[in-house]
Design a protein around this motif. Structure first.
Motif, PDB file in Angstrom:
ATOM      1  N   GLY A  14      10.463  37.221  55.275  1.00 20.95           N
ATOM      2  CA  GLY A  14      10.477  35.775  55.107  1.00 20.95           C
ATOM      3  C   GLY A  14       9.302  35.067  55.729  1.00 20.95           C
ATOM      4  O   GLY A  14       9.226  33.842  55.741  1.00 20.95           O
ATOM      5  N   LYS A  15       8.333  35.834  56.241  1.00 22.39           N
ATOM      6  CA  LYS A  15       7.218  35.200  56.953  1.00 22.39           C
ATOM      7  C   LYS A  15       6.310  34.401  56.027  1.00 22.39           C
ATOM      8  O   LYS A  15       5.741  33.386  56.439  1.00 22.39           O
ATOM      9  N   THR A  17       7.195  32.664  53.220  1.00 21.94           N
ATOM     10  CA  THR A  17       7.856  31.387  52.940  1.00 21.94           C
ATOM     11  C   THR A  17       7.798  30.485  54.159  1.00 21.94           C
ATOM     12  O   THR A  17       7.482  29.290  54.062  1.00 21.94           O
ATOM     13  N   LEU A  18       8.082  31.047  55.322  1.00 23.98           N
ATOM     14  CA  LEU A  18       8.049  30.282  56.562  1.00 23.98           C
ATOM     15  C   LEU A  18       6.642  29.750  56.834  1.00 23.98           C
ATOM     16  O   LEU A  18       6.469  28.590  57.216  1.00 23.98           O
ATOM     17  N   ARG A 138      16.091  43.101  53.766  1.00 24.25           N
ATOM     18  CA  ARG A 138      14.786  42.906  53.124  1.00 24.25           C
ATOM     19  C   ARG A 138      14.734  43.560  51.746  1.00 24.25           C
ATOM     20  O   ARG A 138      14.158  43.003  50.806  1.00 24.25           O
ATOM     21  N   ARG A 141      16.653  41.338  49.353  1.00 21.32           N
ATOM     22  CA  ARG A 141      15.871  40.154  48.987  1.00 21.32           C
ATOM     23  C   ARG A 141      14.847  40.497  47.917  1.00 21.32           C
ATOM     24  O   ARG A 141      14.660  39.760  46.954  1.00 21.32           O
ATOM     25  N   GLU A 145      14.835  39.101  44.110  1.00 24.87           N
ATOM     26  CA  GLU A 145      13.630  38.403  43.655  1.00 24.87           C
ATOM     27  C   GLU A 145      13.171  38.951  42.299  1.00 24.87           C
ATOM     28  O   GLU A 145      12.836  38.186  41.388  1.00 24.87           O
ATOM     29  N   THR A 188      15.637  37.075  60.758  1.00 27.97           N
ATOM     30  CA  THR A 188      16.190  36.296  59.645  1.00 27.97           C
ATOM     31  C   THR A 188      17.264  37.051  58.866  1.00 27.97           C
ATOM     32  O   THR A 188      17.634  36.636  57.774  1.00 27.97           O
ATOM     33  N   SER A 192      19.072  31.443  57.762  1.00 30.18           N
ATOM     34  CA  SER A 192      18.489  30.823  56.579  1.00 30.18           C
ATOM     35  C   SER A 192      17.030  30.480  56.856  1.00 30.18           C
ATOM     36  O   SER A 192      16.616  30.374  58.017  1.00 30.18           O
ATOM     37  N   ILE A 193      16.263  30.287  55.795  1.00 28.40           N
ATOM     38  CA  ILE A 193      14.850  29.944  55.972  1.00 28.40           C
ATOM     39  C   ILE A 193      14.723  28.580  56.647  1.00 28.40           C
ATOM     40  O   ILE A 193      13.812  28.347  57.438  1.00 28.40           O
TER      41      ILE A 193
END
Length: 212
Positions: A14-15, A17-18, A138, A141, A145, A188, A192-193
């Motif tokens: 998630g890095k 998106t973050l 991960r 996800r 996706e 994460t 949540s993001i």
């Protein structure tokens, strides 16, 4: 002086998106450093050059334009595989780290995400985050996706790929993936993001107030 936020972590944690959310919130420049390796790999492929010649790969890496990185094009699986081959070359890493450090100087601030930002590229970053999640989460996800995008995927295959990539990234002799000693850990797996963003924002705001 540029305010640098360094974000490291394994694939699909998630890095990315973050990083984009943080850059947008603060009006900072953003660089996904993984794309710099993919861009160099694509340039080699397009020119019909070998992927196992370190001198050729280094020369190509030094010509990568960081302002023209297209994630949609560079996310192709074949490019990723090629990038993993040249990313282990010390000369290629040195060339791209130089370019990434130059990018980090942009005003008023920058957000760089990758595998060795807090440890190698920007060890003096104002804020260092290590974003992670369990391999199972991960892989799920990544699977979701692909399926959401209309593709077909096999969870077990993706899960094995995630573990293989972790082993390669963490076991690399040059700039292995690991948290910087002063990095803040964001797991994460069950976060949540939005929650991750708020946690990061709190840390960044404190650091920004110290610079005023």
């Amino acid at each position: 002086m540029s305010f640098v936020v360094a974000i490291d972590g394994p694939a699909a944690a998630g890095k990315g998106t973050l990083s984009r959310l943080i850059a947008k919130r603060y009006g900072f420049h953003h660089l996904d450093t993984g794309l710099t390796y993919r861009a160099a790999a694509k340039a080699l492929i397009d020119a019909g050059l070998p992927l196992d010649d370190e001198a050729v790969a280094e020369k190509t890496a030094r010509q990568v334009d960081l302002s023209g990185l297209d994630s949609a094009v560079l996310s192709a699986h074949a490019i990723g595989e090629a990038a993993s081959k040249i990313a282990v070359m010390p000369a290629v890493r040195r060339a791209l780290v130089e370019a990434q450090r130059a990018f980090a100087l942009k005003e008023p601030g920058t957000v760089l995400d990758g595998r060795d930002i807090g440890t190698v590229v920007c060890p003096d970053a104002a804020v260092k985050l290590y974003v992670t999640a369990s391999p199972e989460v991960r892989a799920k996800r990544r699977y979701d996706e692909i399926v959401t995008g209309g593709g077909t995927a096999d969870y077990t295959t993706i899960f094995e790929d995630v573990k293989k990539r972790d082993t390669r990234d963490m076991g690399r002799a040059d700039s292995p993936l690991r948290p910087a000693e002063d990095a803040h850990l964001l797991d994460t797996s069950e976060m949540s993001i939005e929650a991750a963003f708020q946690a990061a924002k709190t840390l960044i705001d404190v650091a920004l107030n110290k610079t005023i």
